[in-house]
Design a protein around this motif. Structure first.
Motif, PDB file in Angstrom:
ATOM      1  N   GLU A 180      -4.730 -45.867 -22.095  1.00 55.63           N
ATOM      2  CA  GLU A 180      -5.155 -45.190 -23.329  1.00 55.63           C
ATOM      3  C   GLU A 180      -5.027 -43.695 -23.103  1.00 55.63           C
ATOM      4  O   GLU A 180      -5.663 -43.137 -22.196  1.00 55.63           O
ATOM      5  N   VAL A 181      -4.205 -43.032 -23.895  1.00 58.30           N
ATOM      6  CA  VAL A 181      -3.912 -41.609 -23.660  1.00 58.30           C
ATOM      7  C   VAL A 181      -4.324 -40.731 -24.835  1.00 58.30           C
ATOM      8  O   VAL A 181      -3.915 -39.571 -24.919  1.00 58.30           O
ATOM      9  N   ASP A 182      -5.102 -41.244 -25.740  1.00 60.60           N
ATOM     10  CA  ASP A 182      -5.713 -40.440 -26.799  1.00 60.60           C
ATOM     11  C   ASP A 182      -7.101 -41.000 -27.077  1.00 60.60           C
ATOM     12  O   ASP A 182      -7.226 -42.065 -27.697  1.00 60.60           O
ATOM     13  N   PRO A 183      -8.144 -40.315 -26.599  1.00 54.69           N
ATOM     14  CA  PRO A 183      -8.098 -39.022 -25.919  1.00 54.69           C
ATOM     15  C   PRO A 183      -7.722 -39.161 -24.443  1.00 54.69           C
ATOM     16  O   PRO A 183      -7.581 -40.280 -23.935  1.00 54.69           O
ATOM     17  N   LEU A 184      -7.586 -38.018 -23.783  1.00 54.10           N
ATOM     18  CA  LEU A 184      -7.355 -37.956 -22.342  1.00 54.10           C
ATOM     19  C   LEU A 184      -8.634 -37.493 -21.651  1.00 54.10           C
ATOM     20  O   LEU A 184      -9.498 -36.862 -22.266  1.00 54.10           O
ATOM     21  N   ASN A 185      -8.736 -37.821 -20.386  1.00 58.85           N
ATOM     22  CA  ASN A 185      -9.830 -37.299 -19.563  1.00 58.85           C
ATOM     23  C   ASN A 185      -9.326 -36.120 -18.735  1.00 58.85           C
ATOM     24  O   ASN A 185      -8.214 -36.164 -18.196  1.00 58.85           O
ATOM     25  N   VAL A 186     -10.134 -35.089 -18.654  1.00 57.65           N
ATOM     26  CA  VAL A 186      -9.859 -33.973 -17.755  1.00 57.65           C
ATOM     27  C   VAL A 186     -10.919 -34.034 -16.661  1.00 57.65           C
ATOM     28  O   VAL A 186     -12.113 -33.859 -16.926  1.00 57.65           O
ATOM     29  N   GLU A 187     -10.486 -34.301 -15.443  1.00 61.55           N
ATOM     30  CA  GLU A 187     -11.410 -34.494 -14.329  1.00 61.55           C
ATOM     31  C   GLU A 187     -11.471 -33.233 -13.462  1.00 61.55           C
ATOM     32  O   GLU A 187     -10.440 -32.717 -13.023  1.00 61.55           O
ATOM     33  N   LEU A 188     -12.686 -32.776 -13.207  1.00 63.30           N
ATOM     34  CA  LEU A 188     -12.907 -31.603 -12.359  1.00 63.30           C
ATOM     35  C   LEU A 188     -13.767 -31.992 -11.164  1.00 63.30           C
ATOM     36  O   LEU A 188     -14.669 -32.814 -11.283  1.00 63.30           O
ATOM     37  N   ILE A 189     -13.477 -31.378 -10.037  1.00 60.11           N
ATOM     38  CA  ILE A 189     -14.348 -31.458  -8.866  1.00 60.11           C
ATOM     39  C   ILE A 189     -14.903 -30.061  -8.659  1.00 60.11           C
ATOM     40  O   ILE A 189     -14.171 -29.129  -8.320  1.00 60.11           O
ATOM     41  N   VAL A 190     -16.215 -29.900  -8.877  1.00 64.39           N
ATOM     42  CA  VAL A 190     -16.821 -28.576  -8.958  1.00 64.39           C
ATOM     43  C   VAL A 190     -17.806 -28.362  -7.807  1.00 64.39           C
ATOM     44  O   VAL A 190     -18.586 -29.259  -7.486  1.00 64.39           O
ATOM     45  N   PRO A 191     -17.779 -27.195  -7.157  1.00 68.59           N
ATOM     46  CA  PRO A 191     -18.750 -26.889  -6.097  1.00 68.59           C
ATOM     47  C   PRO A 191     -20.183 -26.943  -6.609  1.00 68.59           C
ATOM     48  O   PRO A 191     -20.458 -26.637  -7.769  1.00 68.59           O
ATOM     49  N   VAL A 192     -21.100 -27.324  -5.739  1.00 70.81           N
ATOM     50  CA  VAL A 192     -22.492 -27.510  -6.125  1.00 70.81           C
ATOM     51  C   VAL A 192     -23.130 -26.209  -6.610  1.00 70.81           C
ATOM     52  O   VAL A 192     -24.129 -26.226  -7.332  1.00 70.81           O
ATOM     53  N   ASP A 193     -22.556 -25.057  -6.266  1.00 68.18           N
ATOM     54  CA  ASP A 193     -23.087 -23.765  -6.721  1.00 68.18           C
ATOM     55  C   ASP A 193     -23.186 -23.697  -8.243  1.00 68.18           C
ATOM     56  O   ASP A 193     -24.009 -22.959  -8.796  1.00 68.18           O
ATOM     57  N   PHE A 194     -22.328 -24.472  -8.917  1.00 67.62           N
ATOM     58  CA  PHE A 194     -22.283 -24.393 -10.374  1.00 67.62           C
ATOM     59  C   PHE A 194     -23.082 -25.510 -11.042  1.00 67.62           C
ATOM     60  O   PHE A 194     -23.031 -25.657 -12.260  1.00 67.62           O
ATOM     61  N   TYR A 195     -23.827 -26.272 -10.230  1.00 71.18           N
ATOM     62  CA  TYR A 195     -24.603 -27.369 -10.813  1.00 71.18           C
ATOM     63  C   TYR A 195     -25.656 -26.805 -11.757  1.00 71.18           C
ATOM     64  O   TYR A 195     -26.394 -25.882 -11.423  1.00 71.18           O
ATOM     65  N   GLY A 196     -25.728 -27.384 -12.952  1.00 69.55           N
ATOM     66  CA  GLY A 196     -26.670 -26.914 -13.953  1.00 69.55           C
ATOM     67  C   GLY A 196     -26.069 -25.939 -14.935  1.00 69.55           C
ATOM     68  O   GLY A 196     -26.633 -25.691 -16.001  1.00 69.55           O
ATOM     69  N   GLN A 197     -24.928 -25.332 -14.587  1.00 67.95           N
ATOM     70  CA  GLN A 197     -24.292 -24.375 -15.486  1.00 67.95           C
ATOM     71  C   GLN A 197     -23.274 -25.031 -16.416  1.00 67.95           C
ATOM     72  O   GLN A 197     -22.939 -24.483 -17.459  1.00 67.95           O
ATOM     73  N   ILE A 198     -22.783 -26.215 -16.011  1.00 69.73           N
ATOM     74  CA  ILE A 198     -21.873 -26.980 -16.871  1.00 69.73           C
ATOM     75  C   ILE A 198     -22.667 -28.131 -17.464  1.00 69.73           C
ATOM     76  O   ILE A 198     -23.239 -28.942 -16.730  1.00 69.73           O
ATOM     77  N   THR A 199     -22.715 -28.197 -18.775  1.00 73.49           N
ATOM     78  CA  THR A 199     -23.533 -29.203 -19.440  1.00 73.49           C
ATOM     79  C   THR A 199     -22.689 -30.007 -20.431  1.00 73.49           C
ATOM     80  O   THR A 199     -21.648 -29.556 -20.908  1.00 73.49           O
ATOM     81  N   VAL A 200     -23.158 -31.233 -20.718  1.00 76.08           N
ATOM     82  CA  VAL A 200     -22.475 -32.094 -21.687  1.00 76.08           C
ATOM     83  C   VAL A 200     -22.444 -31.406 -23.048  1.00 76.08           C
ATOM     84  O   VAL A 200     -23.455 -30.851 -23.498  1.00 76.08           O
ATOM     85  N   GLY A 201     -21.278 -31.410 -23.676  1.00 81.33           N
ATOM     86  CA  GLY A 201     -21.104 -30.767 -24.974  1.00 81.33           C
ATOM     87  C   GLY A 201     -20.523 -29.374 -24.879  1.00 81.33           C
ATOM     88  O   GLY A 201     -20.103 -28.805 -25.904  1.00 81.33           O
ATOM     89  N   MET A 202     -20.489 -28.793 -23.672  1.00 79.46           N
ATOM     90  CA  MET A 202     -19.913 -27.461 -23.506  1.00 79.46           C
ATOM     91  C   MET A 202     -18.416 -27.506 -23.830  1.00 79.46           C
ATOM     92  O   MET A 202     -17.716 -28.427 -23.455  1.00 79.46           O
ATOM     93  N   GLU A 203     -17.947 -26.493 -24.530  1.00 77.94           N
ATOM     94  CA  GLU A 203     -16.539 -26.435 -24.914  1.00 77.94           C
ATOM     95  C   GLU A 203     -15.728 -25.679 -23.877  1.00 77.94           C
ATOM     96  O   GLU A 203     -16.226 -24.813 -23.174  1.00 77.94           O
TER      97      GLU A 203
END
Length: 272
Positions: A180-203
């Motif tokens: 299934e390619v619509d929609p697509l997933n964009v997968e990120l691996i993010v350092p723990v320093d940024f935990y809490g700064q990226i939230t669900v719904g952020m554009e």
């Protein structure tokens, strides 16, 4: 090497290991619980498919004959018609005998026989109707067994690979792989320093890494609640709309989070 940059207190941070990848929204190995030989493969690698579309068929000679037989049985309505005619006749006969009995022109025994004949005719009609209903149910069952020999796509998407060839037995093996390619997933691996700064719904804005690619809006759909202790990272998934299927999956990307968000993050993948 990959770098993440954010303003203010993190402006001088330089973090490695950040990864950004566009992937299918879902990937499925399509198989069947039925046993049999592949009789037809109706799609090939790269074909666009829709949910419910026929994509393969198993041999179904016996099932086809069973459906024809069940249809023939279900279409026979002569018995019901005959029994209904018998009931109508015995009903009229009973009415006549009742009138004669009132006039004392016939015995009570003849009236009793007429009532018995009417009851029998009524019962025989009900039995015929029940047999007709059973024949229709048997037809439905036969059609469902036949339908199970047809493999349909579980999603809207694209055929990734054919896992089996014509004439081969399925034997619990996947037949096709679809994505299934619509929609697509964009997968990120993010350092723990940024935990809490990226939230669900952020554009965010996603720029795929291929020639001629354009920016596309995306939205954070998942933020992992568990941090990987070995790498001190956590996963983030964004949902990227792809209505024209113009964005390929499997490519890396650059991401910029909406600068209007508080403590906005700008992430750039510079992997070589």
């Amino acid at each position: 090497m990959a770098i993440i940059q954010i303003p203010n207190s993190y402006a001088d941070d330089k973090l490695e290991g950040f990864d950004c990848l566009i992937k299918p929204h879902s990937l499925a190995d399509v198989s069947t619980r039925e046993q049999g030989v592949v009789e037809a493969l109706l799609v090939d690698r790269g074909d666009l498919i829709t949910m419910g579309q026929e994509i393969a068929k198993l041999d179904a000679d016996i099932e086809e004959v069973t459906v024809k037989l069940a249809k023939a049985r279900a279409s026979i309505t002569a018995e019901v018609s005959e029994r209904r005619a018998d009931l109508n006749f015995t009903s009229r006969e009973l009415s006549r005998i009742k009138e004669l009995h009132k006039k004392r022109a016939i015995s009570a025994q003849l009236l009793d026989e007429a009532r018995t004949n009417y009851s029998k005719a009524n019962l025989q009609l009900k039995q015929a109707i029940n047999r007709q209903a059973i024949a229709e149910i048997e037809l439905e069952r036969a059609e469902k067994f036949y339908e199970r020999r047809i493999i349909r796509s579980p999603l809207n998407g694209i055929v990734v690979d054919r896992k089996i060839s014509l004439g081969e037995s399925v034997d619990n093996r996947p037949i096709l792989q679809v994505a299934e390619v619509d929609p697509l997933n964009v997968e990120l691996i993010v350092p723990v320093d940024f935990y809490g700064q990226i939230t669900v719904g952020m554009e965010a804005t996603v720029l795929p890494e291929y020639p001629g690619a354009k920016d596309h809006p995306a939205e954070v759909a998942v933020v992992d609640k568990i941090v990987d202790p070995a790498s001190d990272t956590f996963g983030v998934r964004l949902e990227l709309s792809n209505p024209g299927l113009t964005i390929p999956s499997g490519v890396r990307c650059n991401i910029t989070f909406n600068p209007n968000e508080p403590e906005a993050i700008s992430a750039v993948d510079t992997s070589e």
